[in-house]
Design an enzyme around this catalytic site. Structure first.
Site, PDB file in Angstrom:
ATOM      1  N   ASP A  57       8.628  -6.000  40.943  1.00  0.00           N
ATOM      2  CA  ASP A  57       8.411  -6.321  42.361  1.00  0.00           C
ATOM      3  C   ASP A  57      10.308  -5.844  42.766  1.00  0.00           C
ATOM      4  OD1 ASP A  57       6.547  -7.085  44.399  1.00  0.00           O
ATOM      5  OD2 ASP A  57       8.092  -9.873  43.885  1.00  0.00           O
ATOM      6  N   GLU A  98      16.303 -14.173  48.611  1.00  0.00           N
ATOM      7  CA  GLU A  98      15.317 -13.289  47.553  1.00  0.00           C
ATOM      8  C   GLU A  98      15.607 -12.308  46.565  1.00  0.00           C
ATOM      9  OE1 GLU A  98      10.965 -13.180  49.433  1.00  0.00           O
ATOM     10  OE2 GLU A  98      10.746 -10.908  48.259  1.00  0.00           O
ATOM     11  N   GLU A 150       3.237 -10.227  53.459  1.00  0.00           N
ATOM     12  CA  GLU A 150       3.697 -11.439  53.254  1.00  0.00           C
ATOM     13  C   GLU A 150       2.362 -12.139  53.091  1.00  0.00           C
ATOM     14  OE1 GLU A 150       6.342 -10.861  52.803  1.00  0.00           O
ATOM     15  OE2 GLU A 150       8.062 -11.535  54.608  1.00  0.00           O
ATOM     16  N   GLU A 220      -2.024  -3.602  47.121  1.00  0.00           N
ATOM     17  CA  GLU A 220      -1.580  -5.072  46.961  1.00  0.00           C
ATOM     18  C   GLU A 220      -2.892  -5.408  44.828  1.00  0.00           C
ATOM     19  OE1 GLU A 220       1.090  -7.530  46.988  1.00  0.00           O
ATOM     20  OE2 GLU A 220       1.644  -6.857  48.691  1.00  0.00           O
TER      21      GLU A 220
HETATM   22  C1  NSP Z   1       3.940  -6.462  46.590  1.00  0.00           C
HETATM   23  C2  NSP Z   1       4.551  -7.289  46.966  1.00  0.00           C
HETATM   24  N1  NSP Z   1       3.893  -7.789  47.725  1.00  0.00           N
HETATM   25  C3  NSP Z   1       3.913  -8.593  48.618  1.00  0.00           C
HETATM   26  C4  NSP Z   1       5.500  -8.968  49.101  1.00  0.00           C
HETATM   27  C5  NSP Z   1       6.286 -10.307  49.762  1.00  0.00           C
HETATM   28  N2  NSP Z   1       6.767  -9.763  50.266  1.00  0.00           N
HETATM   29  C6  NSP Z   1       6.311  -8.637  47.997  1.00  0.00           C
HETATM   30  N3  NSP Z   1       7.387  -9.080  47.545  1.00  0.00           N
HETATM   31  N4  NSP Z   1       6.130  -8.414  46.313  1.00  0.00           N
END
Ligand code: NSP
Length: 231
Positions: A57, A98, A150, A220
């Site tokens: 991520d 973040e 998001e 996702e």
């Molecule tokens: C795969 C993914 N999708 C969404 C998000 C949210 N910004 C994230 N951090 N990572």
């Protein structure tokens, strides 16, 4: 009287995004109630899966920043509503926090975020983000895809914080990051902006936006699968 009827009609009208969420319910639920999320919520999550998710991520979010920058640029060029810029800018600011959060979390779990090789599902998703960065992609498509990206995290992680969840203490911070109420309000603000532009969009732009939302949901799901080692 006529005005009142119009207001009532507007209230009862199902929005474009709501229509899509109903139409593609199974896919939306697949993305937001994935077994990986269930495993966090019920406390059975595999630590190596969680660490893999964290590493991957971090790479995704690094690619997400330039994507959001292009959404901001498109908002500046194509939207006359100053709220759009304010909301997108607040999203960028939270991405800055973040990165600090990822570094803190990585040291907590003994994970190194440097020299991590992106896995296929992540590369595919980052490539998709890159395609959305093109100046040929309309603002309506980009802002709605942004909302979807998001919202999947918001909805997924908020689920792990609901009453009755058994999320382990050491994972609550992760769930709070995206599942908190403030992030929920930010996602709603993005949704209102996207809706506003979809209402005015041509059928062709609407169709391409719907396709982009479906792509996001599929990427996702693949991302969660990858985190669990199911690639
Ligand atoms: C795969 C993914 N999708 C969404 C998000 C949210 N910004 C994230 N951090 N990572």
């Amino acid at each position: 009287m006529e005005r009142k009827d119009e207001a009532e009609e507007a209230k009862s009208k199902v929005s474009v995004i709501e229509t899509w969420l109903r139409k593609h319910r199974l896919l939306y639920v697949g993305a937001t109630r994935h077994p990986f999320i269930h495993s966090i919520r019920d406390g059975s999550v595999d630590v190596s899966s969680f660490k893999r998710w964290l590493e991957q991520d971090y790479i995704f979010v690094r690619a997400f920043v330039p994507f959001v920058a292009t959404v901001l640029l498109k908002a500046w060029k194509e939207s006359f509503d100053a709220t759009d810029l304010d909301v997108i800018l607040s999203g960028m600011a939270s991405l800055n926090d973040e990165f600090a959060w990822f570094n803190k979390e990585a040291s907590k779990w003994g994970v190194s975020l440097t020299n991590v090789a992106p896995q296929k599902a992540n590369l595919d998703y980052c490539r998709f983000l890159e395609s959305l960065m093109s100046s040929e992609v309309e603002y309506t498509v980009a802002i709605t895809a942004f909302w979807a990206i998001e919202t999947v995290y918001q909805d997924s992680f908020a689920h792990c914080l609901e009453d009755g969840s058994n999320t382990p203490e050491e994972l609550r911070d992760t769930c709070q990051r995206w599942g908190n109420d403030g992030f929920g309000r930010y996602c709603h603000a993005l949704q209102s902006i996207a809706e506003h532009h979809l209402e005015k969009a041509s059928d062709d732009v609407r169709k391409r936006t719907e396709a982009a939302v479906l792509d996001v949901l599929e990427y996702e799901v693949a991302f969660w699968n990858m985190s669990q080692g199911d690639t």
